[in-house]
Design an enzyme around this catalytic site. Structure first.
Site, short mmCIF file in Angstrom:
data_model
loop_
_atom_site.label_atom_id
_atom_site.label_comp_id
_atom_site.label_asym_id
_atom_site.label_seq_id
_atom_site.Cartn_x
_atom_site.Cartn_y
_atom_site.Cartn_z
NE ARG A 192 1.68 -15.99 -10.73
CZ ARG A 192 1.35 -17.27 -10.67
NH1 ARG A 192 2.07 -18.11 -9.96
NH2 ARG A 192 0.29 -17.73 -11.32
CB CYS A 224 5.00 -10.71 -2.74
SG CYS A 224 4.19 -12.32 -2.75
CB ILE A 225 -0.53 -8.98 -2.08
CG1 ILE A 225 0.04 -7.56 -2.20
CG2 ILE A 225 -1.70 -9.02 -1.11
CD1 ILE A 225 -0.84 -6.61 -2.98
CB ILE A 226 0.70 -14.43 0.07
CG1 ILE A 226 2.04 -14.36 -0.68
CG2 ILE A 226 0.18 -15.87 0.14
CD1 ILE A 226 3.19 -15.12 0.00
CG HIS A 250 -5.36 -6.65 4.88
ND1 HIS A 250 -5.57 -5.30 5.05
CD2 HIS A 250 -4.03 -6.80 4.74
CE1 HIS A 250 -4.42 -4.67 5.02
NE2 HIS A 250 -3.46 -5.55 4.82
CG LEU A 300 -2.14 -0.93 1.11
CD1 LEU A 300 -2.96 -0.89 2.39
CD2 LEU A 300 -3.01 -0.60 -0.09
CD GLU A 301 2.62 1.13 3.46
OE1 GLU A 301 1.58 1.32 4.12
OE2 GLU A 301 3.03 -0.01 3.16
CG ASN A 310 1.51 -3.53 -10.82
OD1 ASN A 310 2.16 -4.05 -9.92
ND2 ASN A 310 0.20 -3.38 -10.75
CD GLU A 357 -6.49 -17.78 8.80
OE1 GLU A 357 -7.07 -17.19 9.73
OE2 GLU A 357 -5.74 -18.75 8.98
#
Length: 178
Positions: free
Chosen positions: A129, A83-85, A91, A60-61, A115, A88
């Site tokens: 990736r 990286c966004i994994i 978010h 987000l930053e 990106n 649960e």
């Protein structure tokens, strides 16, 4: 599986003037970020670009950091890496959508951004990736930024005189059309 698909990869653009890239990265998953950076740096090197690494806490930053650098420095382009994994909670969706949207808005304002923020379901997907010897998404993000820089330089010719000129002391009118 994605590794079986065939993709067209454009040649790295050539530049007659130096290119300066900012790689803005969230090292939240440091091993994955390091692989993304390695791929991006290798692609930048092929184009003869210089690179500066800017670290931020999370995905987000990344858009705000790029905006600061875009407005206040002399970078030709930016490579967003992170990286966004999926976890649960929802978010994941917020971080994916907001970081992507922020980058797109900056791009539409003229920032040349590749990106390379991975949005994945599992760590294994991210590892594949990010690996420069596999899907090399860091290199792909750097290539995207370089292609946008080349496009901007091609079409970013000096002002052709279209618009309004300020009034001179000799003019009877308050403005004239160029």
């Amino acid at each position: 599986m994605a590794t079986a698909e065939q993709h067209h990869i454009m040649d790295t653009p050539a530049f007659d003037k130096p290119v300066k890239l900012a790689i803005v990265v969230s090292p939240y998953y440091k091993d994955i970020a390091d692989n993304l950076i390695a791929g991006a740096k290798a692609e930048a090197e092929k184009a003869g670009a210089t690179v500066e690494i800017i670290n931020v806490p999370g995905a987000l930053e990344i858009p705000p950091a790029i905006r600061i650098a875009f407005r206040q420095s002399n970078f030709d382009g930016f490579v967003a890496l992170g990286c966004i994994i999926r976890g649960e909670t929802t978010h994941y969706d917020t971080v994916c959508n907001d970081s992507s949207h922020g980058l797109m808005l900056l791009g539409l304002q003229g920032a040349n951004i590749g990106n390379g923020i991975l949005t994945v379901e599992t760590r294994k997907q991210a590892e594949v990736r990010a690996d420069p010897k596999d899907q090399n998404k860091g290199g792909g993000a750097a290539a995207a930024a370089l292609h946008l820089i080349a496009l901007q330089r091609k079409y970013g010719a000096p002002n052709s005189g279209v618009g309004f000129l300020p009034r001179s002391n000799d003019d009877d009118e308050s403005f004239q059309i160029a």
